[in-house]
Design an enzyme around this catalytic site. Structure first.
Site, PDB file in Angstrom:
ATOM      1  N   HIS A 106      39.770  29.259  40.927  1.00 14.65           N
ATOM      2  CA  HIS A 106      40.874  30.147  40.565  1.00 14.65           C
ATOM      3  C   HIS A 106      40.482  31.619  40.662  1.00 14.65           C
ATOM      4  O   HIS A 106      41.353  32.488  40.667  1.00 14.65           O
ATOM      5  CB  HIS A 106      41.429  29.805  39.175  1.00 14.65           C
ATOM      6  CG  HIS A 106      40.600  30.248  38.020  1.00 14.65           C
ATOM      7  ND1 HIS A 106      39.818  29.387  37.275  1.00 14.65           N
ATOM      8  CD2 HIS A 106      40.431  31.461  37.443  1.00 14.65           C
ATOM      9  CE1 HIS A 106      39.229  30.050  36.309  1.00 14.65           C
ATOM     10  NE2 HIS A 106      39.571  31.316  36.393  1.00 14.65           N
ATOM     11  N   ASP A 137      38.011  23.047  40.112  1.00 11.94           N
ATOM     12  CA  ASP A 137      38.003  24.496  39.894  1.00 11.94           C
ATOM     13  C   ASP A 137      36.646  25.115  40.200  1.00 11.94           C
ATOM     14  O   ASP A 137      36.124  25.913  39.424  1.00 11.94           O
ATOM     15  CB  ASP A 137      38.442  24.855  38.471  1.00 11.94           C
ATOM     16  CG  ASP A 137      38.937  26.299  38.384  1.00 11.94           C
ATOM     17  OD1 ASP A 137      38.876  27.006  39.405  1.00 11.94           O
ATOM     18  OD2 ASP A 137      39.383  26.717  37.303  1.00 11.94           O
ATOM     19  N   SER A 220      35.314  34.131  34.068  1.00 16.12           N
ATOM     20  CA  SER A 220      35.425  32.967  34.950  1.00 16.12           C
ATOM     21  C   SER A 220      34.399  33.019  36.065  1.00 16.12           C
ATOM     22  O   SER A 220      34.285  34.025  36.776  1.00 16.12           O
ATOM     23  CB  SER A 220      36.817  32.904  35.575  1.00 16.12           C
ATOM     24  OG  SER A 220      37.729  32.292  34.715  1.00 16.12           O
TER      25      SER A 220
END
Length: 368
Positions: A106, A137, A220
């Protein structure tokens, strides 16, 4: 439903940060930093002139722990980078000496080219996408011209991660590169579903590491590191509290375990894609259906993959799946979470309704 699956129902959001907000965040931090010293030099502790105090010596254990923190940060932080893609900021971890970097899918989104900044500040570097795997992911990108002295991180053994282990989260929260926060491993083996909105991939990820270390948008793809200087996970999600307007729930973050990171990254590097997901699948596409009270009540099968697990077991379009083994299935998310605990070729009992009648069949699960 067990505790790990129950927790997965908490709302979570990916930790990518829009670049337009990162500058504002930086200003806010600078302002608060100034106010922290608002007492001014010489304000002292309020003791009278001529009085004396005795400073207690810091315990040796505290000194040792602090030295350990400093050593880990010095060794690992140079392997953590900031990634920018189309106005969104995230983090990444140098995976090998050839300039490959592992991050979240992402973070890269649909982009093919990226700007990367390292902790040693060689200036902006360019990188290209190797492969993204939204189902877990994870993604791998590669620096076009790796700088001299680029240092790959060491990935640890996920099976040795225990609740209570001290960990450090490294990345670029709110666009503030090379930031470090501290916490513990709060739980292991969590199954969490990532929202598909707000930049998430919608993936359901098993065996995640839960941590109390502060992780925020921009973390992230960064590193969750133990005190041996090993990356034990990739911070990916933070829980949100619906009672607080879906704001972040402090101290509840999730990281993809290092074992899964290595499994996916090694396949991408070797084959250019993921060839063996290790994840179970029914071989259907479906949608969540609701009952008379508008509550999720199962998964209506829209399509069945020819020759897939469901097809071989006799499941047909129009059937409504309501259970997998001992777990109730009320939605696509709950079905994904139930399957996350299984492996390809495992046998599972699938309960569904057809023409108002409840049926149960044994299914040999396929692979995503």
């Amino acid at each position: 439903m067990d505790a790990s699956r129950a927790l997965a129902r908490a709302r979570v959001h990916p930790l990518r940060r829009r670049a337009s907000l990162a500058l504002l965040a930086g200003v806010a931090v600078l302002v608060s930093g100034c106010s922290a010293d608002g007492t001014g030099t010489g304000s002292g502790s309020g003791r009278k002139e001529g009085s004396t105090t005795t400073q207690a010596a810091a315990p040796a254990a505290a000194d040792d722990l602090q030295d350990n923190y400093l050593k880990v940060i010095k060794n690992v932080l140079p392997s953590v980078v900031q990634i920018q893609a189309s106005g969104a900021l995230g983090s990444g971890v140098v995976y090998d000496d050839s300039g490959r970097i592992v991050t979240n899918a992402h973070v890269v989104g649909d982009e093919k080219k990226f700007t990367v900044t390292t902790a040693s500040d060689e200036g902006e570097l360019t990188a290209s996408l190797v492969y993204a795997y939204p189902e877990q992911d994870l993604a791998v990108i590669k620096l076009d011209k790796p700088p001299q002295g680029l240092k790959a991180a060491v990935f640890g053994d996920s099976s040795k991660v225990e609740v209570g282990h001290i960990v450090l989260a490294m990345g670029s929260p709110l666009g503030l590169s090379s930031s470090v926060t501290q916490g513990i491993v709060s739980a292991t083996g969590r199954t969490v579903s990532e929202g598909g909105s707000g930049g998430g991939t919608g993936a359901t990820i098993a065996n995640m590491v839960q941590t109390s270390a502060a992780i925020n948008p921009g973390n992230s793809g960064g590193a969750l590191v133990n005190l041996d200087g090993q990356v034990i996970g990739i911070p990916t999600l933070a829980a949100t509290d619906p009672d607080l307007g879906n704001s972040a729930a402090p101290g509840i973050g999730f990281a993809i375990p290092a074992s899964m990171v290595r499994t996916v990254a090694d396949q991408i590097i070797k084959d250019g894609r993921v060839t063996d997901s290790g994840r179970a699948a029914l071989g259907i596409t479906g949608r969540t259906v609701v009952d008379a009270s508008s509550q999720p009540a199962g998964v209506a099968v829209a399509q069945v993959k020819s020759g897939g697990a469901a097809d071989k077991a006799g499941i047909e379009p129009g059937d409504v799946i309501v259970g997998l083994d001992d777990t109730a299935v009320t939605s696509i998310t709950s079905l994904s979470e139930a399957l996350a605990a299984d492996k390809p070729d495992d046998k599972a009992e699938v309960t569904f309704t057809r023409d108002g009648k409840r049926r149960t069949v044994e299914v040999t699960l396929g692979e995503i």
